[in-house]
Design an enzyme around this catalytic site. Structure first.
Site, PDB file in Angstrom:
ATOM      1  N   ASP A  97      -6.250   8.856  -0.494  1.00 53.66           N
ATOM      2  CA  ASP A  97      -5.738   7.585   0.439  1.00 53.66           C
ATOM      3  C   ASP A  97      -4.459   8.133   1.339  1.00 53.66           C
ATOM      4  OD1 ASP A  97      -7.656   5.916  -0.275  1.00 53.66           O
ATOM      5  OD2 ASP A  97      -6.286   4.788  -1.687  1.00 53.66           O
ATOM      6  N   GLU A 140       0.969  -1.212   0.056  1.00 48.94           N
ATOM      7  CA  GLU A 140      -0.099  -0.017  -0.212  1.00 48.94           C
ATOM      8  C   GLU A 140       0.993   1.199  -0.083  1.00 48.94           C
ATOM      9  OE1 GLU A 140      -3.152   0.464  -0.473  1.00 48.94           O
ATOM     10  OE2 GLU A 140      -3.879  -1.625  -0.502  1.00 48.94           O
TER      11      GLU A 140
END
Length: 193
Positions: free
Chosen positions: A116, A99
């Site tokens: 994000d 991620e």
């Protein structure tokens, strides 16, 4: 008249030692801070452009921290992530790697305009408050709290995501790279149980 163009970059992977060594910050701590030292020297030789370059150096890596795999394993283990909702420590370490690359300040702007944030890439529309009224903020936290070296808020929010969504399927990169695989190597050599 010649114009000098400088690019202040954090150290490359080649200037940072292996994943099992003590963590290094992206600002260059532990590496002699050579990229920004170079920028500082060059900036002092230039006038207006030099000041802007210097400011860029200071902003680029002042807060960012890239953890090592083993340091994260220890932090995650102490925070109770190992086997949280049945997900091994390897799942969490693997997910954080894919991620964010273990970067505490990683941010990704998505097509819908949401962002994000942090080591777990937690989305602003549903999970944190970025300042827009339409955001749900299920974690009851400012998005800026998810991009600090203190991972407490990010871990609390990640636990909430796993609990409310019934697993780790929220993270697409976890599904692609980690789900259903033997993840025992992710904590190997890290002195965690």
């Amino acid at each position: 008249m010649q114009v000098a163009h400088l690019s202040c970059q954090p150290p490359t992977k080649s200037s940072v030692s292996s994943a099992d060594s003590p963590e290094k910050s992206a600002s260059g701590a532990g590496t002699g801070n050579l990229p920004c030292q170079f920028c500082l020297q060059q900036a002092l030789r230039m006038k207006a452009a030099g000041i802007l370059t210097l400011i860029g150096c200071l902003v680029t890596g002042a807060e960012s921290k890239i953890y090592t795999r083993c340091k994260l394993a220890k932090i995650f283990s102490r925070a109770g992530l190992d086997n949280y909702w049945g997900f091994s420590l390897g799942n969490w370490i693997c997910m954080a790697y894919y991620e964010s690359g273990y970067n505490t300040t990683a941010q990704r702007v998505l097509d819908d305009g949401s962002i994000d944030y942090g080591i777990f890439q937690i989305n602003s529309f549903t999970w944190c408050r970025h300042g827009k009224l339409r955001e749900n903020n299920h974690c009851h936290v400012a998005c800026s709290a998810l991009i600090t070296d203190d991972l407490t808020d990010a871990i609390i929010c990640a636990k909430k995501i796993v609990k409310e969504t019934q697993g780790m399927n929220y993270w697409q990169r976890w599904k692609k790279h980690c789900e259903g695989r033997d993840l025992s190597d992710w904590k190997k050599g890290c002195e965690v149980s």
